[in-house]
Scaffold this motif. Structure first.
Motif, PDB file in Angstrom:
ATOM      1  N   ASP A 165       0.852  -1.191   0.000  1.00 30.65           N
ATOM      2  CA  ASP A 165       0.000   0.000   0.000  1.00 30.65           C
ATOM      3  C   ASP A 165       0.892   1.246   0.000  1.00 30.65           C
ATOM      4  OD1 ASP A 165      -1.457   2.249   1.486  1.00 30.65           O
ATOM      5  OD2 ASP A 165      -3.092   0.845   1.034  1.00 30.65           O
ATOM      6  N   ILE A 166       0.927   1.942  -1.098  1.00 25.48           N
ATOM      7  CA  ILE A 166       1.847   3.071  -1.260  1.00 25.48           C
ATOM      8  C   ILE A 166       1.521   4.231  -0.313  1.00 25.48           C
ATOM      9  CG2 ILE A 166       2.788   4.743  -2.913  1.00 25.48           C
ATOM     10  CD1 ILE A 166       2.283   2.489  -5.054  1.00 25.48           C
ATOM     11  N   PRO A 167       0.253   4.618  -0.127  1.00 21.68           N
ATOM     12  CA  PRO A 167      -0.015   5.675   0.853  1.00 21.68           C
ATOM     13  C   PRO A 167       0.436   5.289   2.273  1.00 21.68           C
ATOM     14  CG  PRO A 167      -1.872   5.469  -0.625  1.00 21.68           C
ATOM     15  CD  PRO A 167      -0.953   4.309  -0.911  1.00 21.68           C
ATOM     16  N   LEU A 168       0.268   4.018   2.655  1.00 27.07           N
ATOM     17  CA  LEU A 168       0.753   3.591   3.964  1.00 27.07           C
ATOM     18  C   LEU A 168       2.274   3.681   4.002  1.00 27.07           C
ATOM     19  CD1 LEU A 168       0.605   2.456   6.797  1.00 27.07           C
ATOM     20  CD2 LEU A 168       0.433   0.153   5.787  1.00 27.07           C
ATOM     21  N   ALA A 169       2.937   3.259   2.952  1.00 30.73           N
ATOM     22  CA  ALA A 169       4.401   3.353   2.903  1.00 30.73           C
ATOM     23  C   ALA A 169       4.852   4.796   3.104  1.00 30.73           C
ATOM     24  CB  ALA A 169       4.922   2.807   1.578  1.00 30.73           C
ATOM     25  N   SER A 170       4.145   5.737   2.504  1.00 30.69           N
ATOM     26  CA  SER A 170       4.472   7.154   2.660  1.00 30.69           C
ATOM     27  C   SER A 170       4.323   7.592   4.113  1.00 30.69           C
ATOM     28  CB  SER A 170       3.569   7.992   1.753  1.00 30.69           C
ATOM     29  OG  SER A 170       3.861   9.356   1.878  1.00 30.69           O
ATOM     30  N   ARG A 171       3.260   7.160   4.759  1.00 32.57           N
ATOM     31  CA  ARG A 171       3.028   7.505   6.168  1.00 32.57           C
ATOM     32  C   ARG A 171       4.117   6.903   7.063  1.00 32.57           C
ATOM     33  NH1 ARG A 171      -3.128   5.935   7.273  1.00 32.57           N
ATOM     34  NH2 ARG A 171      -2.696   6.894   9.290  1.00 32.57           N
ATOM     35  N   VAL A 172       4.533   5.696   6.751  1.00 34.25           N
ATOM     36  CA  VAL A 172       5.579   5.021   7.517  1.00 34.25           C
ATOM     37  C   VAL A 172       6.896   5.796   7.398  1.00 34.25           C
ATOM     38  CG1 VAL A 172       7.037   2.940   7.496  1.00 34.25           C
ATOM     39  CG2 VAL A 172       4.531   2.727   7.451  1.00 34.25           C
ATOM     40  N   LEU A 173       7.217   6.216   6.184  1.00 36.65           N
ATOM     41  CA  LEU A 173       8.445   6.983   5.976  1.00 36.65           C
ATOM     42  C   LEU A 173       8.405   8.302   6.743  1.00 36.65           C
ATOM     43  CD1 LEU A 173       9.031   6.394   2.153  1.00 36.65           C
ATOM     44  CD2 LEU A 173      10.282   5.356   4.062  1.00 36.65           C
ATOM     45  N   GLU A 174       7.234   8.933   6.778  1.00 38.19           N
ATOM     46  CA  GLU A 174       7.085  10.190   7.523  1.00 38.19           C
ATOM     47  C   GLU A 174       7.364  10.000   9.011  1.00 38.19           C
ATOM     48  OE1 GLU A 174       3.185  11.737   6.681  1.00 38.19           O
ATOM     49  OE2 GLU A 174       3.647  12.008   4.558  1.00 38.19           O
ATOM     50  N   LYS A 175       7.114   8.796   9.524  1.00 35.24           N
ATOM     51  CA  LYS A 175       7.359   8.500  10.936  1.00 35.24           C
ATOM     52  C   LYS A 175       8.815   8.097  11.196  1.00 35.24           C
ATOM     53  CE  LYS A 175       4.566   7.817  13.840  1.00 35.24           C
ATOM     54  NZ  LYS A 175       3.374   7.334  14.484  1.00 35.24           N
ATOM     55  N   GLY A 176       9.642   8.048  10.150  1.00 29.31           N
ATOM     56  CA  GLY A 176      11.050   7.695  10.317  1.00 29.31           C
ATOM     57  C   GLY A 176      11.315   6.199  10.331  1.00 29.31           C
ATOM     58  N   ALA A 177      10.326   5.425   9.930  1.00 26.69           N
ATOM     59  CA  ALA A 177      10.479   3.974   9.859  1.00 26.69           C
ATOM     60  C   ALA A 177      10.789   3.568   8.420  1.00 26.69           C
ATOM     61  CB  ALA A 177       9.210   3.293  10.362  1.00 26.69           C
ATOM     62  N   VAL A 178      10.934   2.271   8.202  1.00 31.36           N
ATOM     63  CA  VAL A 178      11.270   1.724   6.893  1.00 31.36           C
ATOM     64  C   VAL A 178      10.048   1.021   6.322  1.00 31.36           C
ATOM     65  CG1 VAL A 178      12.775   0.110   5.668  1.00 31.36           C
ATOM     66  CG2 VAL A 178      13.664   1.402   7.617  1.00 31.36           C
ATOM     67  N   ALA A 179       9.785   1.222   5.043  1.00 33.58           N
ATOM     68  CA  ALA A 179       8.672   0.555   4.366  1.00 33.58           C
ATOM     69  C   ALA A 179       9.238  -0.309   3.240  1.00 33.58           C
ATOM     70  CB  ALA A 179       7.691   1.578   3.798  1.00 33.58           C
ATOM     71  N   VAL A 180       8.800  -1.574   3.213  1.00 33.01           N
ATOM     72  CA  VAL A 180       9.283  -2.529   2.225  1.00 33.01           C
ATOM     73  C   VAL A 180       8.089  -3.215   1.580  1.00 33.01           C
ATOM     74  CG1 VAL A 180      10.658  -4.629   1.874  1.00 33.01           C
ATOM     75  CG2 VAL A 180      11.383  -2.932   3.568  1.00 33.01           C
ATOM     76  N   GLY A 181       8.150  -3.357   0.253  1.00 33.47           N
ATOM     77  CA  GLY A 181       7.103  -4.072  -0.462  1.00 33.47           C
ATOM     78  C   GLY A 181       7.344  -5.572  -0.397  1.00 33.47           C
ATOM     79  N   PRO A 182       6.364  -6.379  -0.786  1.00 34.31           N
ATOM     80  CA  PRO A 182       6.496  -7.831  -0.694  1.00 34.31           C
ATOM     81  C   PRO A 182       7.540  -8.444  -1.627  1.00 34.31           C
ATOM     82  CG  PRO A 182       4.324  -7.220  -1.504  1.00 34.31           C
ATOM     83  CD  PRO A 182       5.025  -5.955  -1.158  1.00 34.31           C
ATOM     84  N   THR A 183       8.061  -7.677  -2.559  1.00 44.02           N
ATOM     85  CA  THR A 183       9.150  -8.187  -3.399  1.00 44.02           C
ATOM     86  C   THR A 183      10.513  -7.816  -2.826  1.00 44.02           C
ATOM     87  OG1 THR A 183       9.156  -6.225  -4.810  1.00 44.02           O
ATOM     88  CG2 THR A 183       7.781  -8.090  -5.527  1.00 44.02           C
TER      89      THR A 183
END
Length: 153
Positions: free
Chosen positions: A74-92
């Motif tokens: 989920d790209i919008p969730l990934a964006s929110r995660v990055l804003e919090k200073g965490a790491v977002a990774v897709g299933p690939t």
């Protein structure tokens, strides 16, 4: 300590996440709108959120902290995660970054428009064994990097 948050309803790599987490002795939160039938270990929490389009995303975004990892397509969730200073990774295994999230959001919007106009039928490529392997390798490298940098403490 690094914690892993999984956007679980449609995640094709839940078993792989559990393997990696067990290897590194990490806490995992499987977040979904329905109960997931998957065996878990002592450091794994299944969290079922109320029905709603973004309930799982909202819960993950509220809980995640710097040094944590979110697994999501989920790209919008990934964006929110990055804003919090965490790491977002897709299933690939591909990481979302501050450098590529803007393009990912723009492409998502374009694809949505193309589906609405009938230009694109929205078929996604099948998830392959190679994708699973790539995900595992990516997660191993990422966790080691986070633990060495001290961000995952």
């Amino acid at each position: 300590m690094v914690r892993i948050y999984v956007d679980g309803d449609a995640c094709p790599v839940k078993n792989e996440i559990l393997k990696v987490a067990a290897r590194f002795d990490l806490e995992v939160f499987l977040v979904s709108n329905q109960w997931l039938r998957i065996p878990v270990g002592p450091k794994v929490t299944k969290h079922v959120v109320p029905e709603g389009a973004d309930a799982a995303d909202d819960w993950i975004a509220e809980q995640i902290a710097p040094g944590d990892i979110a697994i999501t397509s989920d790209i919008p969730l990934a964006s929110r995660v990055l804003e919090k200073g965490a790491v977002a990774v897709g299933p690939t295994g591909k990481a979302f970054t501050k450098d590529n999230i803007g393009m990912a959001l723009a492409m998502r919007k374009l694809k949505s428009h193309l589906r609405e106009t009938g230009e694109d039928r929205g078929f996604n490529a099948s998830f392959t064994t190679k994708d699973r392997s790539q995900f595992l390798n990516s997660m191993d490298r990422l966790i080691v990097q986070l633990l060495k940098s001290g961000k995952g403490k």
